[in-house]
Design an enzyme around this catalytic site. Structure first.
Site, PDB file in Angstrom:
ATOM      1  N   LYS A 128       0.795  -1.254   0.149  1.00 15.44           N
ATOM      2  CA  LYS A 128       0.155   0.169   0.109  1.00 15.44           C
ATOM      3  C   LYS A 128       0.777   1.396  -0.090  1.00 15.44           C
ATOM      4  O   LYS A 128       0.492   2.251  -0.421  1.00 15.44           O
ATOM      5  CB  LYS A 128      -1.023   0.085   1.003  1.00 15.44           C
ATOM      6  CG  LYS A 128      -2.087  -0.794   1.041  1.00 15.44           C
ATOM      7  CD  LYS A 128      -2.451  -1.373   2.515  1.00 15.44           C
ATOM      8  CE  LYS A 128      -1.838  -2.473   3.237  1.00 15.44           C
ATOM      9  NZ  LYS A 128      -2.206  -3.275   4.325  1.00 15.44           N
ATOM     10  N   VAL A 155      -6.041  -3.093  -2.072  1.00 19.21           N
ATOM     11  CA  VAL A 155      -7.425  -2.939  -1.456  1.00 19.21           C
ATOM     12  C   VAL A 155      -8.195  -4.185  -1.478  1.00 19.21           C
ATOM     13  O   VAL A 155      -8.555  -5.014  -2.665  1.00 19.21           O
ATOM     14  CB  VAL A 155      -8.216  -1.772  -2.302  1.00 19.21           C
ATOM     15  CG1 VAL A 155      -9.616  -1.555  -1.624  1.00 19.21           C
ATOM     16  CG2 VAL A 155      -7.475  -0.582  -2.115  1.00 19.21           C
ATOM     17  N   GLY A 209      -3.203 -13.004  12.395  1.00 21.37           N
ATOM     18  CA  GLY A 209      -2.339 -12.891  11.452  1.00 21.37           C
ATOM     19  C   GLY A 209      -3.047 -11.709  10.591  1.00 21.37           C
ATOM     20  O   GLY A 209      -2.578 -11.239   9.548  1.00 21.37           O
ATOM     21  N   LYS A 227      -5.911   2.816   1.946  1.00 21.52           N
ATOM     22  CA  LYS A 227      -6.838   2.318   1.014  1.00 21.52           C
ATOM     23  C   LYS A 227      -7.874   3.280   0.203  1.00 21.52           C
ATOM     24  O   LYS A 227      -8.375   3.218  -1.062  1.00 21.52           O
ATOM     25  CB  LYS A 227      -7.264   0.996   1.477  1.00 21.52           C
ATOM     26  CG  LYS A 227      -6.539  -0.218   1.720  1.00 21.52           C
ATOM     27  CD  LYS A 227      -7.102  -1.082   2.759  1.00 21.52           C
ATOM     28  CE  LYS A 227      -6.190  -1.999   3.085  1.00 21.52           C
ATOM     29  NZ  LYS A 227      -6.636  -2.983   4.274  1.00 21.52           N
ATOM     30  N   GLY A 324      -4.784 -11.903   3.960  1.00 22.56           N
ATOM     31  CA  GLY A 324      -4.595 -13.408   4.004  1.00 22.56           C
ATOM     32  C   GLY A 324      -3.619 -13.935   2.972  1.00 22.56           C
ATOM     33  O   GLY A 324      -3.389 -13.482   2.014  1.00 22.56           O
TER      34      GLY A 324
HETATM   35  N1  HSE Z   1      -4.128  -5.189   8.417  1.00 23.85           N
HETATM   36  C1  HSE Z   1      -4.839  -5.171   7.259  1.00 23.85           C
HETATM   37  C2  HSE Z   1      -6.296  -5.440   7.774  1.00 23.85           C
HETATM   38  C3  HSE Z   1      -4.446  -6.450   6.281  1.00 23.85           C
HETATM   39  O1  HSE Z   1      -6.569  -5.725   8.948  1.00 23.85           O
HETATM   40  O2  HSE Z   1      -7.315  -5.443   7.026  1.00 23.85           O
HETATM   41  C4  HSE Z   1      -4.657  -6.130   4.878  1.00 23.85           C
HETATM   42  O3  HSE Z   1      -4.497  -4.748   4.388  1.00 23.85           O
END
Ligand code: HSE
Length: 345
Positions: A128, A155, A209, A227, A324
């Site tokens: 990003k 995004v 994660g 985003k 993911g």
């Molecule tokens: N840390 C971000 C989230 C990961 O929680 O959406 C994807 O950009």
């Protein structure tokens, strides 16, 4: 048609992409005539290997999963090149920029993008930083050098957003984009509704994660802000930076706030929004109380969702994974296939 790839960064996204390239090898060849050959992988921590005949992805994945250096791979032509040396010498058609995201500086990823695009190589990235801070510059550099700068995965990971609007919804004018763009905060807010405390749920999001390496970027809204900036610039023709957009995260939302919203038939969501009004574009990231009957109110857990307000189609909403290993690896594949179709066409 063969497509030579260099991977800068071999963390979760790079490994997810390679798993997909292995498991879908036959389908990609048969259905789309797409035959990727990974000629270089360069990772700041895991080591760097180059071979013009192609690298053995199974072995690279084995080494990475065992926490061993990629340079233990036998029989390759070069080892130890840093990212910029790899880009300068690997001769790839496309560089997949998959190094870590720094939302504040965009580095070192932006320099990797500049080097590759300046040489006429395509960039595909889910990072990003470069996309939010330097989209216009990198897009122009790509056009000047007859290359592509592709950022679908920035995004909502592999859930189609940028390509959906550009390709499938082409012909519509978009007056507003509104949605849930950060999985970590949506997970936290969802869990707080069951009475769990903020700190406890954040720790679980880190374990699962979803959260960024530094979760401040998630909970202070900076990830969603990056985003929103990308959506405004790519889909609404703006030239904004994150500093132009007001941003508040979810750190001040308490269990009392959550209960109060419930009593009013509403639910807190961290919303990213871009609206065109009277010829001007307004963008914002902030926690908002959404009526339970609104489509975004039903999006729970780490799922993301976006509503596009279109002149011909009205409101079109898409929801799906926003993060993911496989999901973001897949976003890289969708951009690679788009480049491949362009070359074939
Ligand atoms: N840390 C971000 C989230 C990961 O929680 O959406 C994807 O950009």
């Amino acid at each position: 048609m063969e497509h030579k790839l260099a991977l800068i960064g071999f963390g979760t996204v790079g490994q997810g992409l390679c798993e997909i390239l292995l498991s879908k090898k036959e389908l990609l060849r048969k259905e789309y005539g797409f035959e990727p050959r990974v000629v270089a992988v360069s990772d700041m921590l895991k080591g760097s290997v180059y071979d013009p005949d192609g690298l053995e992805l199974e072995k690279l994945l084995e080494l990475a999963k065992a926490g061993r250096s990629l340079e233990e791979l036998d029989g390759v032509k070069e080892k130890g090149w840093d990212a910029l040396t790899t880009i300068a010498n690997c001769g790839a058609d496309t560089v997949c920029e998959l190094s870590y995201t720094d939302i504040k500086t965009g580095q070192p990823a932006t320099d990797h993008c500049r080097a590759a695009l300046g040489q006429g190589m395509n960039i595909v990235t889910s990072n990003k930083g470069p996309a939010a801070l330097f989209y216009r510059e990198l897009q122009e550099l790509a056009a000047k050098n007859h290359a592509r700068f592709m950022i679908e995965g920035t995004v909502m990971s592999g859930t189609p957003v940028l390509n959906l609007v550009r390709n499938t919804l082409a012909g519509n004018e978009i007056s507003a984009i509104r949605g849930i763009l950060n999985g970590t905060t949506n997970f936290i807010l969802s869990q707080m509704e069951t009475g769990r405390e903020y700190e406890e749920v954040l720790a679980e999001a880190q374990k699962l994660g979803y959260a960024e390496a530094d979760p401040t970027a998630d909970v202070e809204g900076l990830d969603a802000l990056a985003k929103v900036t990308i959506l405004a610039n790519v889909l609404m023709g703006e030239n904004l930076t994150p500093d132009d957009i007001p941003c508040r995260g979810i750190t001040r939302i308490t269990l009392d706030d959550i209960n109060q919203a419930r009593n009013e038939g509403k639910r807190w969501k961290l919303i990213g929004e871009i609206r065109r009004e009277g010829g001007k574009v307004h963008a914002e990231v902030a926690p908002m109380m959404i009526p339970l009957e609104h489509p975004l109110a039903g999006v729970m857990g780490a799922t993301n969702a976006l509503t596009f307000s279109c002149d011909l189609m009205g409101d079109v909403t898409i929801n799906g994974p926003g993060a993911g290993r496989i999901e973001t690896g897949y976003s890289i594949l969708t951009d690679l296939l788009e480049i491949h179709r362009g070359k074939e066409g």
